[in-house]
Design a protein around this motif. Structure first.
Motif, PDB file in Angstrom:
ATOM      1  N   PHE A 144      16.181  78.384 102.307  1.00 41.78           N
ATOM      2  CA  PHE A 144      15.944  79.411 101.280  1.00 41.78           C
ATOM      3  C   PHE A 144      16.729  79.113 100.000  1.00 41.78           C
ATOM      4  N   ILE A 145      17.961  78.652 100.158  1.00 43.02           N
ATOM      5  CA  ILE A 145      18.774  78.314  98.979  1.00 43.02           C
ATOM      6  C   ILE A 145      18.097  77.177  98.183  1.00 43.02           C
ATOM      7  N   GLN A 146      17.677  76.149  98.902  1.00 43.81           N
ATOM      8  CA  GLN A 146      17.035  75.016  98.213  1.00 43.81           C
ATOM      9  C   GLN A 146      15.763  75.455  97.503  1.00 43.81           C
ATOM     10  N   LYS A 147      14.992  76.304  98.171  1.00 41.97           N
ATOM     11  CA  LYS A 147      13.735  76.798  97.579  1.00 41.97           C
ATOM     12  C   LYS A 147      14.060  77.593  96.302  1.00 41.97           C
ATOM     13  N   ALA A 148      15.078  78.455  96.383  1.00 40.04           N
ATOM     14  CA  ALA A 148      15.468  79.271  95.225  1.00 40.04           C
ATOM     15  C   ALA A 148      15.870  78.373  94.060  1.00 40.04           C
ATOM     16  N   LEU A 149      16.693  77.356  94.342  1.00 42.16           N
ATOM     17  CA  LEU A 149      17.172  76.468  93.276  1.00 42.16           C
ATOM     18  C   LEU A 149      16.020  75.677  92.656  1.00 42.16           C
ATOM     19  N   GLU A 150      15.059  75.309  93.496  1.00 41.13           N
ATOM     20  CA  GLU A 150      13.933  74.527  92.974  1.00 41.13           C
ATOM     21  C   GLU A 150      12.984  75.377  92.140  1.00 41.13           C
ATOM     22  N   GLU A 151      12.795  76.631  92.548  1.00 38.47           N
ATOM     23  CA  GLU A 151      11.740  77.441  91.922  1.00 38.47           C
ATOM     24  C   GLU A 151      12.221  78.380  90.823  1.00 38.47           C
ATOM     25  N   HIS A 152      13.523  78.563  90.670  1.00 36.80           N
ATOM     26  CA  HIS A 152      14.011  79.557  89.696  1.00 36.80           C
ATOM     27  C   HIS A 152      14.973  78.934  88.681  1.00 36.80           C
ATOM     28  N   PRO A 153      14.436  78.449  87.572  1.00 41.50           N
ATOM     29  CA  PRO A 153      15.313  77.857  86.549  1.00 41.50           C
ATOM     30  C   PRO A 153      16.254  78.879  85.915  1.00 41.50           C
ATOM     31  N   GLN A 154      15.998  80.178  86.147  1.00 39.86           N
ATOM     32  CA  GLN A 154      16.892  81.216  85.580  1.00 39.86           C
ATOM     33  C   GLN A 154      18.264  81.220  86.253  1.00 39.86           C
ATOM     34  N   ILE A 155      18.395  80.508  87.385  1.00 38.86           N
ATOM     35  CA  ILE A 155      19.693  80.447  88.069  1.00 38.86           C
ATOM     36  C   ILE A 155      20.663  79.608  87.235  1.00 38.86           C
ATOM     37  N   ASP A 156      21.851  80.159  86.989  1.00 40.13           N
ATOM     38  CA  ASP A 156      22.861  79.467  86.183  1.00 40.13           C
ATOM     39  C   ASP A 156      23.975  78.856  87.028  1.00 40.13           C
ATOM     40  N   VAL A 157      24.146  79.392  88.244  1.00 32.46           N
ATOM     41  CA  VAL A 157      25.337  79.052  89.030  1.00 32.46           C
ATOM     42  C   VAL A 157      24.962  78.863  90.506  1.00 32.46           C
ATOM     43  N   VAL A 158      25.561  77.844  91.141  1.00 27.60           N
ATOM     44  CA  VAL A 158      25.440  77.682  92.599  1.00 27.60           C
ATOM     45  C   VAL A 158      26.694  78.299  93.225  1.00 27.60           C
ATOM     46  N   GLY A 159      26.493  79.232  94.171  1.00 26.61           N
ATOM     47  CA  GLY A 159      27.653  79.888  94.791  1.00 26.61           C
ATOM     48  C   GLY A 159      27.574  79.832  96.310  1.00 26.61           C
ATOM     49  N   THR A 160      28.704  79.524  96.959  1.00 31.48           N
ATOM     50  CA  THR A 160      28.729  79.543  98.435  1.00 31.48           C
ATOM     51  C   THR A 160      30.034  80.161  98.934  1.00 31.48           C
ATOM     52  N   THR A 161      30.080  80.354 100.263  1.00 36.28           N
ATOM     53  CA  THR A 161      31.235  80.971 100.925  1.00 36.28           C
ATOM     54  C   THR A 161      31.686  80.071 102.074  1.00 36.28           C
ATOM     55  N   PRO A 162      32.442  79.018 101.764  1.00 34.53           N
ATOM     56  CA  PRO A 162      32.791  78.062 102.835  1.00 34.53           C
ATOM     57  C   PRO A 162      33.450  78.717 104.058  1.00 34.53           C
ATOM     58  N   TYR A 163      34.238  79.807 103.863  1.00 31.85           N
ATOM     59  CA  TYR A 163      34.981  80.357 105.004  1.00 31.85           C
ATOM     60  C   TYR A 163      34.100  81.045 106.049  1.00 31.85           C
ATOM     61  N   VAL A 164      32.837  81.291 105.755  1.00 32.07           N
ATOM     62  CA  VAL A 164      31.977  81.900 106.791  1.00 32.07           C
ATOM     63  C   VAL A 164      31.417  80.873 107.776  1.00 32.07           C
ATOM     64  N   GLU A 165      31.540  79.597 107.450  1.00 32.90           N
ATOM     65  CA  GLU A 165      31.058  78.573 108.389  1.00 32.90           C
ATOM     66  C   GLU A 165      31.904  78.638 109.662  1.00 32.90           C
ATOM     67  N   SER A 166      31.304  78.237 110.808  1.00 31.42           N
ATOM     68  CA  SER A 166      32.025  78.457 112.064  1.00 31.42           C
ATOM     69  C   SER A 166      33.090  77.410 112.358  1.00 31.42           C
ATOM     70  N   THR A 167      33.101  76.276 111.650  1.00 22.47           N
ATOM     71  CA  THR A 167      34.183  75.302 111.847  1.00 22.47           C
ATOM     72  C   THR A 167      34.702  74.848 110.483  1.00 22.47           C
ATOM     73  N   ILE A 168      35.888  74.270 110.500  1.00 19.74           N
ATOM     74  CA  ILE A 168      36.474  73.775 109.255  1.00 19.74           C
ATOM     75  C   ILE A 168      35.656  72.593 108.720  1.00 19.74           C
ATOM     76  N   ASP A 169      35.093  71.800 109.637  1.00 19.04           N
ATOM     77  CA  ASP A 169      34.256  70.675 109.191  1.00 19.04           C
ATOM     78  C   ASP A 169      33.007  71.167 108.474  1.00 19.04           C
ATOM     79  N   ALA A 170      32.409  72.228 109.026  1.00 26.83           N
ATOM     80  CA  ALA A 170      31.208  72.784 108.379  1.00 26.83           C
ATOM     81  C   ALA A 170      31.578  73.381 107.016  1.00 26.83           C
ATOM     82  N   ALA A 171      32.775  73.989 106.925  1.00 23.64           N
ATOM     83  CA  ALA A 171      33.216  74.552 105.637  1.00 23.64           C
ATOM     84  C   ALA A 171      33.345  73.435 104.601  1.00 23.64           C
ATOM     85  N   LYS A 172      33.869  72.286 105.027  1.00 21.88           N
ATOM     86  CA  LYS A 172      34.032  71.158 104.094  1.00 21.88           C
ATOM     87  C   LYS A 172      32.676  70.564 103.694  1.00 21.88           C
TER      88      LYS A 172
END
Ligand SMILES: [Zn+2]
Length: 476
Positions: free
Chosen positions: A184-212
């Motif tokens: 869904f994120i990739q689709k949003a970024l591809e289809e909506h040029p009005q997006i100015d910023v990419v934002g994520t929440t690394p701490y919600v990933e279940s492992t530290i490797d996934a957060a990185k």
């Protein structure tokens, strides 16, 4: 529903006060060819031969306010009837997560539009003319919040510049929905040029490797798309947890993200874990950022942080330390770029507080024990000029981020009045930036000029106001 009505273009505002000056001034506004937004042409003493009622104080003009970090889609869930069953009963972080997930299943475009409009109307009337607005994109809400945000961005563009963050609040590299969320994120970024910023929440990933992985992916994708980057980072007060800020700084270095290679900036939000850093660790962060020319800013979110970020250790039952970035010290002691943001309003993550940046500046006086006049000016900058620069809407040169209005500067102003709202015929003067920060004026005592056009206060709708400044309008 229409956005607020703005006046015609102003060419001059006469008979106003400026911070630190007892006399009155005239601000002339110039409109560059093909630009809808005016810039300050000159600031000169006001011609006192122009008659006005001297018994009533004149308004104080300050730079307009900015939300550098606000969640548009989750705003005011508590004010919408359809979510009445999701009002907090325990008030815990876990409950906020589960109730918000449940609420998100009910989000529709008209619903997000309505709550977003509440947020915009209250923000603009408080003096906000620019905001970085987070909207979640994941398997639960899909593109619903983003669609509503792009509509609001267009509808409100004259009154408030809305920078949209396509925001992964949920995991994109772990859990059973990670892959779907990423799609869904990739689709949003591809289809909506009005997006100015990419934002994520690394701490919600279940492992530290996934957060990185989350961090590396977001840095790469933002660079590739030439967008700003914004992380919710290190939102804990647990010294046993690895702080991911080091990894973020390393990832930016490895990928060559510097102030000279791109105009896009990186913002790190919450970062409550960093309040446990030593002086040496802070110095090291500052050194890495400066030596590598990293365009990194930090945003403290104190209304959310002091409500939600509690220390895990509770040996003494009433000992519940809170943590929020010490913004003034980061700026003054460590030469870091730091600002303050509202984050959430009217929802389970932050049920208290208005979407008013001046309320935050006021809270900062207490939280940071910042009671001097210089402190007040700095706190004002952190919700105004510095916040605007940190989200990349104006130059990040600190000398341009002070509170003084300057020739060539943008014509977004907050006008503060001290009209009697008590009904007692009594008026207490409010003449300095410090007084505005220490005890913010009611929003009906504020008027906003955006791009050279006025959004009048609700006060003038109900009362004849004899002492607004002399507005001179362009014929066009
Ligand atoms: Zn946030």
């Amino acid at each position: 529903m229409p956005p607020p009505t703005l006046s015609k273009k102003l060419t001059s505002i006469q008979g106003v006060r400026l911070p630190g000056s007892p006399s009155t001034w005239k601000i002339d506004i110039h409109y560059p060819p093909n630009s809808p937004r005016g810039i300050i042409q000159s600031i000169t003493p006001h011609d006192v031969s122009t008659p006005r009622d001297d018994s009533v104080p004149t308004p104080l003009v300050l730079p307009a306010l900015t939300h550098p970090h606000i969640h548009l889609d989750k705003a005011f869930v508590h004010s919408a009837r359809q979510y009445a069953h999701l009002l907090p009963s325990a008030g815990s972080f876990q409950e906020a997560l589960s109730f918000t997930t449940e609420a998100k299943q009910q989000f529709t475009v008209p619903d997000v539009l309505q709550r977003g409009e509440w947020l915009l109307a209250e923000s603009v009337s408080a003096g906000v003319t620019a905001m970085r607005a987070f909207v979640e994109v994941d398997h639960t809400v899909k593109l619903v919040c983003l669609e509503a945000a792009t509509k609001l961005q267009e509808q409100w563009k004259d009154a408030c510049e809305i920078q949209i963050v396509c925001f992964a609040q949920d995991p994109i590299f772990s859990t059973q929905h990670g892959e779907e969320n990423m799609d869904f994120i990739q689709k949003a970024l591809e289809e909506h040029p009005q997006i100015d910023v990419v934002g994520t929440t690394p701490y919600v990933e279940s492992t530290i490797d996934a957060a990185k992985q989350n961090i590396d992916w977001a840095v790469d994708r933002a660079l590739q798309l030439n967008k700003h980057l914004d992380f919710h980072l290190d939102y804990n007060l647990d010294s046993g947890k690895e702080a991911l800020v080091w990894y973020v700084l390393r990832s930016l270095q490895q990928r060559g993200w510097t102030s000279s290679t791109t105009s896009k900036r990186v913002m790190l939000g919450h970062c409550t874990r960093h309040t446990l850093f030593t002086h040496e660790e802070w110095s090291q962060i500052s050194r890495i950022i400066h030596e590598n020319d990293l365009p990194v800013s930090f945003v403290g979110l104190p209304t959310s942080d002091i409500y939600m970020a509690a220390s895990p250790e509770q040996k003494v039952p009433h000992d519940r330390p809170r943590g929020t970035l010490r913004v003034p010290e980061m700026i003054r002691k460590h030469d870091l770029d730091a600002v303050m943001g509202v984050n959430n309003v009217g929802n389970a993550f932050t049920p208290w507080g208005p979407p008013d940046p001046l309320f935050l500046a006021c809270l900062g006086v207490g939280v940071y024990q910042a009671g001097t006049q210089d402190d007040a000016r700095l706190l004002y900058e952190c919700v105004s000029t510095r916040a605007r620069a940190a989200i990349g809407l104006s130059s990040s040169d600190p000398s341009l981020s002070d509170i003084g209005l300057k020739q060539g500067g943008c014509s977004d102003f907050l006008l503060v009045y001290d009209r009697d709202l008590t009904g007692c015929g009594v008026t207490r003067p409010c003449g300095s930036v410090a007084e505005v920060v220490w005890n913010p004026p009611a929003t009906v005592n504020r008027e906003v000029v955006v791009g050279g056009r006025v959004k009048r206060s609700g006060f003038v709708c109900v009362q004849n106001d004899p002492n607004h400044p002399i507005y001179v309008y362009s014929e066009k």
